[in-house]
Design a protein around this motif. Structure first.
Motif, short mmCIF file in Angstrom:
data_model
loop_
_atom_site.label_atom_id
_atom_site.label_comp_id
_atom_site.label_asym_id
_atom_site.label_seq_id
_atom_site.Cartn_x
_atom_site.Cartn_y
_atom_site.Cartn_z
N LEU A 1 -12.64 16.20 -8.56
CA LEU A 1 -11.91 16.38 -7.31
C LEU A 1 -10.77 15.37 -7.25
O LEU A 1 -10.91 14.21 -7.64
CB LEU A 1 -12.83 16.15 -6.11
CG LEU A 1 -14.05 17.07 -5.98
CD1 LEU A 1 -14.95 16.59 -4.85
CD2 LEU A 1 -13.62 18.51 -5.76
N VAL A 2 -9.63 15.85 -6.76
CA VAL A 2 -8.50 14.98 -6.42
C VAL A 2 -8.13 15.31 -4.99
O VAL A 2 -7.82 16.46 -4.67
CB VAL A 2 -7.29 15.22 -7.35
CG1 VAL A 2 -6.11 14.34 -6.92
CG2 VAL A 2 -7.66 14.94 -8.80
N MET A 3 -8.17 14.32 -4.11
CA MET A 3 -7.91 14.55 -2.69
C MET A 3 -6.71 13.72 -2.27
O MET A 3 -6.63 12.53 -2.58
CB MET A 3 -9.14 14.17 -1.87
CG MET A 3 -9.11 14.68 -0.45
SD MET A 3 -10.73 14.50 0.37
CE MET A 3 -11.71 15.60 -0.64
N ILE A 4 -5.75 14.38 -1.58
CA ILE A 4 -4.57 13.65 -1.13
C ILE A 4 -4.40 13.81 0.38
O ILE A 4 -4.82 14.80 0.97
CB ILE A 4 -3.29 14.09 -1.87
CG1 ILE A 4 -2.92 15.55 -1.56
CG2 ILE A 4 -3.42 13.90 -3.36
CD1 ILE A 4 -1.57 15.95 -2.11
N GLY A 5 -3.76 12.83 0.96
CA GLY A 5 -3.42 12.84 2.37
C GLY A 5 -2.11 12.10 2.56
O GLY A 5 -1.90 11.04 1.95
N GLY B 1 -10.63 20.38 -8.53
CA GLY B 1 -10.28 20.80 -7.19
C GLY B 1 -9.24 19.86 -6.61
O GLY B 1 -9.44 18.64 -6.56
N PHE B 2 -8.10 20.42 -6.18
CA PHE B 2 -6.99 19.63 -5.64
C PHE B 2 -6.95 19.90 -4.15
O PHE B 2 -6.57 20.99 -3.71
CB PHE B 2 -5.70 20.06 -6.33
CG PHE B 2 -4.51 19.18 -6.07
CD1 PHE B 2 -4.65 17.81 -5.93
CD2 PHE B 2 -3.23 19.72 -5.96
CE1 PHE B 2 -3.55 17.00 -5.70
CE2 PHE B 2 -2.13 18.93 -5.74
CZ PHE B 2 -2.30 17.56 -5.61
N LEU B 3 -7.34 18.92 -3.35
CA LEU B 3 -7.62 19.14 -1.94
C LEU B 3 -6.82 18.23 -1.03
O LEU B 3 -6.44 17.13 -1.42
CB LEU B 3 -9.11 18.91 -1.67
CG LEU B 3 -10.09 19.68 -2.55
CD1 LEU B 3 -11.50 19.21 -2.29
CD2 LEU B 3 -9.96 21.17 -2.31
N GLY B 4 -6.59 18.72 0.17
CA GLY B 4 -5.91 17.93 1.19
C GLY B 4 -5.54 18.82 2.35
O GLY B 4 -5.48 20.05 2.21
N PRO B 5 -5.30 18.24 3.52
CA PRO B 5 -4.92 19.04 4.69
C PRO B 5 -3.53 19.62 4.54
O PRO B 5 -2.78 19.27 3.61
CB PRO B 5 -4.98 18.03 5.84
CG PRO B 5 -4.75 16.71 5.19
CD PRO B 5 -5.37 16.80 3.82
N ASN B 6 -3.16 20.52 5.44
CA ASN B 6 -1.81 21.07 5.44
C ASN B 6 -0.80 19.92 5.53
O ASN B 6 -0.96 19.00 6.33
CB ASN B 6 -1.60 22.00 6.63
CG ASN B 6 -2.34 23.32 6.46
OD1 ASN B 6 -2.62 23.73 5.35
ND2 ASN B 6 -2.68 23.95 7.57
N GLY B 7 0.24 20.01 4.71
CA GLY B 7 1.27 18.98 4.74
C GLY B 7 0.96 17.78 3.89
O GLY B 7 1.72 16.81 3.89
#
Length: 300
Positions: A198-202, A31-37
């Motif tokens: 999971l990979v989460m970016i911001g 799962g590649f997750l993060g907010p818009n932008g």
């Protein structure tokens, strides 16, 4: 196998993706997750060779995407379901793709059945499709070449609850048969239900990655005793820090053995000793990406 190493993308003075690295292995859904932008779509476009990186590189099946001799046979891609030609029918769309990928025409009918697009829908022009139907057609196109990997950006958009449940099963089955899935989605509960990693970016940077169960597990141990005051004293004597929890329990930042030994040494009778409360994906997402949403118009 999908490998991303130090991918960076700058647009002038703006950095959309900053030193992103991760790996998606066979047999798993990531799962590649993060907010818009946050840089999710930009990262996926760089993996697929659509956006040249400023730095770093990405490979699929050991090669950069553009060097794959027949990319659709190695990796199926769905980045934008609305990008399909509106004047072709669903069947024509898949038939043309089958010719380009050099796969038997019989795959067209198989995939239409697989994604539950009936003959009446297959004869309609894509311009008349709902978003959910376009997503199903896009998934069929991604699977057409019998690839070993899938890269999907928001594939559940427009699907009803039944369709989302169907897609979850499809992706889980693909991974269980040895496939590799990289999945970006805002439907956090669906990602939590199907993902292994999971990979989460911001703000374009990785803020967390790893096995889902490890990232979502609670820290330390939850412990409750017949004599709460004696338990607190025993933990303090053993040098173990504890914080209050619901039901008169304590959360202790230590392994189960250390907590049990401290209680046993002090003769404290325990009523409960178990891992701390696991976090939900939504809770982790909010805690890690709080304040990282980019301004409107920033590249995703």
């Amino acid at each position: 196998m999908i490998e991303v190493a130090h991918l960076t993308k700058r647009y002038g003075a703006q950095t959309a993706v900053d030193d992103v690295s991760f790996r998606c292995t066979p047999g798993t859904v990531t799962g590649f997750l993060g907010p818009n932008g946050a840089g999710k779509s930009t990262t996926m476009r760089m993996i697929c060779g659509l956006t040249p990186p400023t730095g770093g590189h990405a490979t699929v099946a050991g090669r950069p995407y553009r060097q794959l001799p027949n990319p659709g046979r190695e990796v199926g891609i769905l980045l934008d379901a609305s990008a399909q030609h509106p004047g072709r029918t669903g069947r024509e769309t898949l038939a043309l793709a089958a010719q380009l990928l050099r796969v038997p025409s019989s795959r067209v009918g198989e995939l239409l059945t697989c994604v539950d697009l009936p003959s009446s829908a297959a004869r309609k022009r894509v311009g008349d499709y709902s978003l959910g139907m376009r997503q199903r057609l896009g998934l069929a196109q991604a699977l057409l070449g019998e690839p070993r990997a899938l890269i999907l950006d928001e594939p559940a958009n427009g699907l009803d609850p039944e369709g989302i449940f169907w897609m979850r099963g499809l992706l889980r089955d693909f991974a269980d048969r040895g496939g590799t899935v990289l999945l970006s989605s805002h439907l956090l509960r669906e990602v939590e239900a199907v993902a292994d990693r999971l990979v989460m970016i911001g703000n374009g940077r990785v803020v967390a990655q790893g096995a889902k169960d490890e990232l979502l597990s609670g820290a330390g141990m939850r412990v409750r005793a017949l004599d709460p005051a004696a338990l607190r004293a025993a933990l303090a004597t053993a040098g173990l820090s504890a914080s209050p929890a619901d039901g008169g329990a304590l959360l202790v930042d230590a392994e189960a053995e250390a907590v049990g030994r401290a209680a046993a040494t002090a003769g404290v009778v325990l009523l409960e000793l178990q891992p701390g409360r696991a976090r939900g994906l939504e809770e982790m997402f909010l805690s890690l990406t709080n304040g990282t949403t980019a301004p409107e118009g920033t590249a995703r």
